[in-house]
Design a protein around this motif. Sequence first.
Motif, PDB file in Angstrom:
ATOM      1  N   GLY A   1     -40.565   8.798   4.296  1.00 26.64           N
ATOM      2  CA  GLY A   1     -41.593   9.059   3.288  1.00 26.64           C
ATOM      3  C   GLY A   1     -41.025   9.329   1.907  1.00 26.64           C
ATOM      4  O   GLY A   1     -41.771   9.448   0.939  1.00 26.64           O
ATOM      5  N   VAL A   2     -39.708   9.448   1.811  1.00 34.41           N
ATOM      6  CA  VAL A   2     -39.053   9.710   0.528  1.00 34.41           C
ATOM      7  C   VAL A   2     -38.373   8.417   0.079  1.00 34.41           C
ATOM      8  O   VAL A   2     -37.669   7.782   0.868  1.00 34.41           O
ATOM      9  CB  VAL A   2     -38.025  10.848   0.645  1.00 34.41           C
ATOM     10  CG1 VAL A   2     -37.343  11.103  -0.690  1.00 34.41           C
ATOM     11  CG2 VAL A   2     -38.700  12.113   1.157  1.00 34.41           C
ATOM     12  N   THR A   3     -38.610   8.031  -1.165  1.00 28.19           N
ATOM     13  CA  THR A   3     -38.139   6.730  -1.641  1.00 28.19           C
ATOM     14  C   THR A   3     -37.181   6.875  -2.821  1.00 28.19           C
ATOM     15  O   THR A   3     -36.972   7.978  -3.350  1.00 28.19           O
ATOM     16  CB  THR A   3     -39.331   5.874  -2.118  1.00 28.19           C
ATOM     17  OG1 THR A   3     -39.865   6.490  -3.308  1.00 28.19           O
ATOM     18  CG2 THR A   3     -40.420   5.797  -1.061  1.00 28.19           C
ATOM     19  N   ALA A   4     -36.657   5.723  -3.234  1.00 30.76           N
ATOM     20  CA  ALA A   4     -35.774   5.682  -4.408  1.00 30.76           C
ATOM     21  C   ALA A   4     -36.472   6.278  -5.633  1.00 30.76           C
ATOM     22  O   ALA A   4     -35.841   6.924  -6.467  1.00 30.76           O
ATOM     23  CB  ALA A   4     -35.368   4.232  -4.683  1.00 30.76           C
ATOM     24  N   LYS A   5     -37.779   6.056  -5.760  1.00 30.66           N
ATOM     25  CA  LYS A   5     -38.525   6.587  -6.902  1.00 30.66           C
ATOM     26  C   LYS A   5     -38.497   8.112  -6.902  1.00 30.66           C
ATOM     27  O   LYS A   5     -38.309   8.744  -7.943  1.00 30.66           O
ATOM     28  CB  LYS A   5     -39.969   6.079  -6.854  1.00 30.66           C
ATOM     29  CG  LYS A   5     -40.866   6.539  -8.011  1.00 30.66           C
ATOM     30  CD  LYS A   5     -40.378   5.989  -9.339  1.00 30.66           C
ATOM     31  CE  LYS A   5     -41.397   6.093 -10.450  1.00 30.66           C
ATOM     32  NZ  LYS A   5     -42.500   5.138 -10.360  1.00 30.66           N
ATOM     33  N   ASP A   6     -38.692   8.697  -5.720  1.00 31.50           N
ATOM     34  CA  ASP A   6     -38.637  10.165  -5.619  1.00 31.50           C
ATOM     35  C   ASP A   6     -37.242  10.664  -5.987  1.00 31.50           C
ATOM     36  O   ASP A   6     -37.092  11.688  -6.657  1.00 31.50           O
ATOM     37  CB  ASP A   6     -38.996  10.603  -4.194  1.00 31.50           C
ATOM     38  CG  ASP A   6     -40.372  10.112  -3.785  1.00 31.50           C
ATOM     39  OD1 ASP A   6     -41.343  10.486  -4.467  1.00 31.50           O
ATOM     40  OD2 ASP A   6     -40.475   9.338  -2.816  1.00 31.50           O
ATOM     41  N   LEU A   7     -36.237   9.903  -5.552  1.00 29.24           N
ATOM     42  CA  LEU A   7     -34.857  10.298  -5.844  1.00 29.24           C
ATOM     43  C   LEU A   7     -34.587  10.295  -7.347  1.00 29.24           C
ATOM     44  O   LEU A   7     -34.047  11.260  -7.888  1.00 29.24           O
ATOM     45  CB  LEU A   7     -33.887   9.353  -5.115  1.00 29.24           C
ATOM     46  CG  LEU A   7     -32.404   9.551  -5.417  1.00 29.24           C
ATOM     47  CD1 LEU A   7     -31.954  10.971  -5.086  1.00 29.24           C
ATOM     48  CD2 LEU A   7     -31.562   8.532  -4.653  1.00 29.24           C
ATOM     49  N   ILE A   8     -34.968   9.219  -8.037  1.00 28.01           N
ATOM     50  CA  ILE A   8     -34.668   9.173  -9.478  1.00 28.01           C
ATOM     51  C   ILE A   8     -35.507  10.210 -10.233  1.00 28.01           C
ATOM     52  O   ILE A   8     -35.020  10.837 -11.181  1.00 28.01           O
ATOM     53  CB  ILE A   8     -34.807   7.742 -10.059  1.00 28.01           C
ATOM     54  CG1 ILE A   8     -34.318   7.694 -11.511  1.00 28.01           C
ATOM     55  CG2 ILE A   8     -36.220   7.191  -9.973  1.00 28.01           C
ATOM     56  CD1 ILE A   8     -32.858   8.033 -11.727  1.00 28.01           C
ATOM     57  N   LEU A   9     -36.733  10.459  -9.786  1.00 25.08           N
ATOM     58  CA  LEU A   9     -37.522  11.526 -10.431  1.00 25.08           C
ATOM     59  C   LEU A   9     -36.842  12.882 -10.221  1.00 25.08           C
ATOM     60  O   LEU A   9     -36.791  13.710 -11.136  1.00 25.08           O
ATOM     61  CB  LEU A   9     -38.957  11.542  -9.892  1.00 25.08           C
ATOM     62  CG  LEU A   9     -39.869  10.405 -10.385  1.00 25.08           C
ATOM     63  CD1 LEU A   9     -41.198  10.421  -9.618  1.00 25.08           C
ATOM     64  CD2 LEU A   9     -40.131  10.499 -11.893  1.00 25.08           C
TER      65      LEU A   9
END
Lengths: 207, 470
Positions: B181-189
Amino acid sequence: MDAFTSLTGIAAPLPLANIDTDKIIPARFLKTIKRSGLGVHLFDTLRFRPDGSENPDFVLNREPYRHAEILIAGENFGCGSSREHAPWALLDFGIRCVIAPSFADIFHTNCFKNGILPIALPADICALLMADARLGGNARLSVDLERQVILRPNGESVPFEIDPFRRHLLLHGLDDIGQTMQHAQHIEAFEQRRRTAEPWFPSIVIG
Amino acid sequence: MAEGKPRTLFDKIWDRHVVDRLPDGTCILYIDRHLVHEVTSPQAFEGLRLAGRPVRRPEATIAVVDHNVPTSDRRAGIAEPESRLQVETLERNVAAFGVPYIPLLDARQGIVHIIGPELGLSLPGMTIVCGDSHTSTHGAMGALAFGIGTSEVEHVLATQTLLQKPARNMLVEVGGRLAPGVTAKDLILAIIGRIGTAGGTGHVIEYAGEAIRALDMAGRMSVCNMSIEAGARAGLIAPDETTFAYIEGRPHAPQGAAFAQAVAEWRTLPSDPGAAYDRVVRLDGAEVVPMVTWGTSPEAVLPITGVVPDPASLADPEQRAQRARMLDYMGLTPGQKLTDLAIDVVFIGSCTNSRIEDIRAAAAVVRGRRVAPGVRALVVPGSGLVRQQAEAEGLDRVLLEAGFEWREPGCSMCLGMNPDKLTPGQRCASTSNRNFEGRQGPGGRTHLLSPAMAAAAAVSGHLADVREFA
């Protein structure tokens, strides 16, 4: 590009951090094929109310700051989009120098290409200049690029650092494409070397 | 160049592209690929015309329209006169200067940062520029890619080089693995939340570590895309087997023996052991949770489980005033749960998140559900090829049947230069990259999040934690 040697003028205080280029000029005003005439849209959402009337609270709508040639701002000025419309809008309004604790990289570069001098100074020095700017029309700042100093209204001078190559181009109003063209033979030689060493970079053909 | 001294990926690409060094350290840097679009190029071509200069290497240049094209049916042309003039101006310029161009009605048209990698135009070890700050996207290929202003666009058109000083090196190392449920977008944010919107100023960020290596190319592109939101000049990820597998067979990539030769060379690009970085930041990928922005700067970001922060908790009066202004603009009250924020619009698109993987992620959440009443939800694929692929997989049906709009490709509501914009006060769950005031339309309120989180918001009618949709 006009040369920048020195400037004495009114400085407007804009004590906000992270002023992004959408705030300097919103995207809806980028649908132009010209560089000129963008000053009317500078800081559009801060300067104008939704009905189009001037927001009297915004610094550039007040005297003497309508005639400001210098802007004192918070850190990370010009973050966000690469749009050169941001310095074009500043320049068209009459701003030739922006002083802030820090600048976003692309905006910083874009300023130099348009004869605008961005000066980064420590936050405590910026706070002094911000206080000077708040004094209004009787307290002009002088910016001397040749000597790399800012003269405060109280007579104190504040030195600043600047990249020597960019200073040279700005002082003489030089076109940097012309400068690079002087290295045309080296660019040609570089391309020939690359073609031999890395032959897999294909030319783009859209069929 | 300091042979023998361990070098970073950035150092290696830089060194290979220096044509000349001026006495003060400014370099003439060679540019391999130049991507051109309609908004930041007209004044550059006009500059060439006024000076009587040609485009030095048209065959290293590619032009496409993306920023202000409509995302409705385009066969009848562009209705909005100023947008039409910019598109027609680009078409005149590419014809006059001989620049390769992908027309609006071509299936390969799309957002410039989507089509570069997709067509194999962006390759490891290259220098790539475009008059657009999100050029950092192409850093996911292991290329040094950065945004430039229009004067520099003209400089590259005229000379195929730029005058630049080397950036400083920053390493962001993400260990562990991202949770479901955690994505690259969440990581960069999460990274931007940690280092701040000016945290990367003057630096090129190299992303490394187990969590980065485990990302597919789409995820790597989302991470590198938002490097500029951390203030960095560029983002970079070392090319590896994932990169090479992605590139192989793409139409503009080297083919056959040339591809093998290129891969052998690309394997020498990753940073040497012991290479020095000016700054290092380490995160544990396993600790990252789904993220959403609450304010008008990408650094104003929190886990979806959070509450709207209180300006009173800040000591500095100017920071306090600025945060209060953000809450006022966003129409938020301190202490509100983020999952309680009702939304009006959902935008799935932009150069950050409009690849096929993003659309699959959204469709997976949406399948069998309906967009909540009163919510307008748009999916804008990044390119015509992404759109075709999604249709071949039936994803358009899933989205349309749930109540989404299925649009033609372009930048669209990321920056509202075309008719896709928010109206004042509308709250939008958006997979784009910037939540600045007015970015998606005057008075619009943007919450940045991943495609799966945007889909969860669409079917819930409010911001929601996608982990509850498993």
